[in-house]
Scaffold this motif. Structure first.
Motif, mmCIF file in Angstrom:
data_model
loop_
_atom_site.group_PDB
_atom_site.id
_atom_site.type_symbol
_atom_site.label_atom_id
_atom_site.label_comp_id
_atom_site.label_asym_id
_atom_site.label_seq_id
_atom_site.Cartn_x
_atom_site.Cartn_y
_atom_site.Cartn_z
ATOM 1 N N LEU A 12 0.828 -1.206 0.000
ATOM 2 C CA LEU A 12 0.000 0.000 0.000
ATOM 3 C C LEU A 12 0.863 1.257 0.000
ATOM 4 O O LEU A 12 0.547 2.248 -0.680
ATOM 5 C CB LEU A 12 -0.918 -0.020 1.229
ATOM 6 C CG LEU A 12 -1.937 1.117 1.345
ATOM 7 C CD1 LEU A 12 -2.898 1.079 0.166
ATOM 8 C CD2 LEU A 12 -2.694 1.014 2.661
ATOM 9 N N PHE A 13 1.957 1.219 0.750
ATOM 10 C CA PHE A 13 2.887 2.354 0.803
ATOM 11 C C PHE A 13 3.443 2.639 -0.591
ATOM 12 O O PHE A 13 3.519 3.798 -1.024
ATOM 13 C CB PHE A 13 4.019 2.032 1.780
ATOM 14 C CG PHE A 13 4.898 3.197 2.136
ATOM 15 C CD1 PHE A 13 4.674 3.912 3.304
ATOM 16 C CD2 PHE A 13 5.948 3.577 1.320
ATOM 17 C CE1 PHE A 13 5.493 4.985 3.644
ATOM 18 C CE2 PHE A 13 6.766 4.643 1.646
ATOM 19 C CZ PHE A 13 6.531 5.352 2.817
ATOM 20 N N THR A 14 3.838 1.574 -1.286
ATOM 21 C CA THR A 14 4.395 1.720 -2.630
ATOM 22 C C THR A 14 3.372 2.305 -3.599
ATOM 23 O O THR A 14 3.722 3.103 -4.490
ATOM 24 C CB THR A 14 4.892 0.361 -3.152
ATOM 25 O OG1 THR A 14 5.924 -0.120 -2.284
ATOM 26 C CG2 THR A 14 5.450 0.470 -4.564
ATOM 27 N N LEU A 15 2.112 1.933 -3.407
ATOM 28 C CA LEU A 15 1.067 2.365 -4.335
ATOM 29 C C LEU A 15 0.499 3.747 -4.021
ATOM 30 O O LEU A 15 -0.153 4.351 -4.880
ATOM 31 C CB LEU A 15 -0.081 1.342 -4.332
ATOM 32 C CG LEU A 15 0.264 -0.059 -4.850
ATOM 33 C CD1 LEU A 15 -0.933 -0.987 -4.692
ATOM 34 C CD2 LEU A 15 0.719 0.001 -6.302
ATOM 35 N N THR A 16 0.737 4.234 -2.809
ATOM 36 C CA THR A 16 0.145 5.519 -2.416
ATOM 37 C C THR A 16 1.176 6.583 -2.045
ATOM 38 O O THR A 16 1.277 7.618 -2.689
ATOM 39 C CB THR A 16 -0.824 5.320 -1.233
ATOM 40 O OG1 THR A 16 -0.118 4.708 -0.135
ATOM 41 C CG2 THR A 16 -1.989 4.432 -1.640
ATOM 42 N N VAL A 17 1.967 6.299 -1.022
ATOM 43 C CA VAL A 17 2.899 7.310 -0.518
ATOM 44 C C VAL A 17 3.985 7.642 -1.544
ATOM 45 O O VAL A 17 4.305 8.815 -1.768
ATOM 46 C CB VAL A 17 3.542 6.845 0.808
ATOM 47 C CG1 VAL A 17 4.617 7.832 1.264
ATOM 48 C CG2 VAL A 17 2.475 6.688 1.881
ATOM 49 N N VAL A 18 4.543 6.624 -2.167
ATOM 50 C CA VAL A 18 5.613 6.868 -3.132
ATOM 51 C C VAL A 18 5.141 7.743 -4.297
ATOM 52 O O VAL A 18 5.800 8.730 -4.634
ATOM 53 C CB VAL A 18 6.226 5.541 -3.624
ATOM 54 C CG1 VAL A 18 7.211 5.803 -4.765
ATOM 55 C CG2 VAL A 18 6.939 4.818 -2.480
ATOM 56 N N PRO A 19 3.989 7.438 -4.926
ATOM 57 C CA PRO A 19 3.524 8.330 -5.997
ATOM 58 C C PRO A 19 3.259 9.761 -5.528
ATOM 59 O O PRO A 19 3.510 10.714 -6.267
ATOM 60 C CB PRO A 19 2.225 7.651 -6.470
ATOM 61 C CG PRO A 19 2.419 6.213 -6.154
ATOM 62 C CD PRO A 19 3.176 6.206 -4.865
ATOM 63 N N VAL A 20 2.742 9.904 -4.298
ATOM 64 C CA VAL A 20 2.526 11.254 -3.767
ATOM 65 C C VAL A 20 3.858 11.987 -3.645
ATOM 66 O O VAL A 20 3.955 13.187 -3.948
ATOM 67 C CB VAL A 20 1.810 11.204 -2.400
ATOM 68 C CG1 VAL A 20 1.818 12.575 -1.725
ATOM 69 C CG2 VAL A 20 0.384 10.698 -2.565
ATOM 70 N N SER A 21 4.905 11.270 -3.229
ATOM 71 C CA SER A 21 6.222 11.905 -3.081
ATOM 72 C C SER A 21 6.750 12.408 -4.425
ATOM 73 O O SER A 21 7.506 13.384 -4.474
ATOM 74 C CB SER A 21 7.220 10.928 -2.455
ATOM 75 O OG SER A 21 7.611 9.920 -3.370
ATOM 76 N N TRP A 22 6.365 11.741 -5.504
ATOM 77 C CA TRP A 22 6.808 12.187 -6.832
ATOM 78 C C TRP A 22 6.209 13.541 -7.210
ATOM 79 O O TRP A 22 6.747 14.251 -8.063
ATOM 80 C CB TRP A 22 6.431 11.143 -7.889
ATOM 81 C CG TRP A 22 7.138 9.837 -7.742
ATOM 82 C CD1 TRP A 22 8.310 9.607 -7.081
ATOM 83 C CD2 TRP A 22 6.714 8.564 -8.249
ATOM 84 N NE1 TRP A 22 8.646 8.274 -7.142
ATOM 85 C CE2 TRP A 22 7.690 7.606 -7.855
ATOM 86 C CE3 TRP A 22 5.614 8.134 -8.988
ATOM 87 C CZ2 TRP A 22 7.588 6.257 -8.184
ATOM 88 C CZ3 TRP A 22 5.510 6.795 -9.318
ATOM 89 C CH2 TRP A 22 6.481 5.863 -8.925
ATOM 90 N N LEU A 23 5.091 13.887 -6.586
ATOM 91 C CA LEU A 23 4.432 15.159 -6.874
ATOM 92 C C LEU A 23 5.091 16.326 -6.139
ATOM 93 O O LEU A 23 4.798 17.485 -6.439
ATOM 94 C CB LEU A 23 2.949 15.087 -6.502
ATOM 95 C CG LEU A 23 2.130 13.992 -7.205
ATOM 96 C CD1 LEU A 23 0.701 13.987 -6.666
ATOM 97 C CD2 LEU A 23 2.147 14.196 -8.715
ATOM 98 N N ILE A 24 5.926 16.007 -5.164
ATOM 99 C CA ILE A 24 6.624 17.051 -4.402
ATOM 100 C C ILE A 24 7.917 17.383 -5.136
ATOM 101 O O ILE A 24 8.844 16.576 -5.166
ATOM 102 C CB ILE A 24 6.915 16.577 -2.963
ATOM 103 C CG1 ILE A 24 5.615 16.160 -2.267
ATOM 104 C CG2 ILE A 24 7.619 17.681 -2.164
ATOM 105 C CD1 ILE A 24 5.823 15.549 -0.888
ATOM 106 N N ARG A 25 7.974 18.519 -5.722
ATOM 107 C CA ARG A 25 9.093 18.850 -6.610
ATOM 108 C C ARG A 25 10.393 19.111 -5.859
ATOM 109 O O ARG A 25 11.464 18.858 -6.385
ATOM 110 C CB ARG A 25 8.737 20.074 -7.467
ATOM 111 C CG ARG A 25 7.518 19.841 -8.343
ATOM 112 C CD ARG A 25 7.474 20.768 -9.512
ATOM 113 N NE ARG A 25 6.403 20.424 -10.425
ATOM 114 C CZ ARG A 25 6.269 20.963 -11.631
ATOM 115 N NH1 ARG A 25 7.135 21.869 -12.046
ATOM 116 N NH2 ARG A 25 5.263 20.592 -12.414
#
Length: 264
Positions: free
Chosen positions: A37-50
């Motif tokens: 779940l972390f890989t599918l949610t938190v990691v993609p959100v982190s990609w949005l933080i420039r």
């Protein structure tokens, strides 16, 4: 902890032990599903933080919260109990934390104590489909190149992280002499950071090397974490680094042997 009702002819102690097997297994199942779940949610959100630093800190903090949940779950289910002394010594950022390594979940607990923890991890984790993306997003340091590790450690300290290193490199092998690698000493000497020892004890022994998770001890495991005063490394920075590294590693080994004996 859930109450297990005794069945006719079945000792309460056996039922309690069976419950701890179930609790441990369920906890690790939650850990695995949580990693996905972390890989599918938190990691993609982190990609949005420039901003790279903000992204790293976001991921590290989320890992910290997840590990706090996991360790709290194990305690709530009655799989183990936990005791920590001098936890306030871990509050300051930019420390080099070293610890002995008796159990599978040592690093999970240490990260749960520190919101901005960095780790030196095995490079093989980058090939793990479940963990590779979180490891990269958290900017954890891989151990494939010793010189690169020191550079990455120095950069990590500059970003305000606390670095966790297990000088043994792997879990302690029961009944065998403690063997240490020089990584922690090299980082300390070459970056000028003192060492913050954490003494870990698990009684009775469980989740050790070559011990499957389901082989729970007869009584509930109790994990103790003692955060000690810093070890001053300045005397080891005055000579040839390779020689001083060997001497400091020997000092760390003697320290762990002595203090783990006292902790038992």
């Amino acid at each position: 902890m859930a109450v297990v009702q005794a069945c006719p002819g079945v000792p309460m102690k056996a039922l309690e032990r069976f419950w701890r097997v179930l609790a441990t297994g369920f906890s690790f199942l939650v850990f695995g599903l949580g990693s996905l779940l972390f890989t599918l949610t938190v990691v993609p959100v982190s990609w949005l933080i420039r901003d790279e630093l903000r992204s790293e800190r976001f991921v590290k903090y989320m890992i910290h919260l997840c590990f706090r949940f996991f360790t709290g779950l194990m305690q709530k289910l009655g799989a183990l109990t936990v005791e920590i002394s001098h936890a306030e010594r871990l509050a300051s950022p930019g420390q080099l934390v070293i610890a002995n390594h008796p159990t599978l979940i040592d690093v999970v607990f240490l990260v749960s104590f520190m919101p901005r923890a960095d780790c030196v991890v095995k490079s093989s984790l980058l090939k793990n489909p479940l963990l590779s993306l979180p490891v990269k997003a958290a900017r954890y340091i891989t151990n494939d190149d010793p010189r690169a590790v020191i550079r990455a450690a120095s950069d990590s300290f500059a970003r305000g992280n606390t670095l966790i290193v297990f000088p043994e490199g792997t879990r302690t092998t029961p009944g065998e002499p403690m063997q240490l690698q020089r990584g922690a000493a090299n980082i300390a000497i070459r970056t000028g950071h003192n060492l913050r020892p954490v003494i870990i004890d698990c009684a009775p022994p469980a989740l050790g090397k070559n011990t499957p998770w389901y082989r729970v001890p007869e009584r509930r495991m109790h994990m103790k974490f003692r955060v000690d005063e810093e070890l001053d490394v300045s005397p080891y920075r005055e000579g040839k680094p390779s020689v001083m590294s060997r001497q400091l590693t020997a000092t760390i080994k003697d320290y762990f042997i002595r203090e783990t004996a006292h902790h038992e």
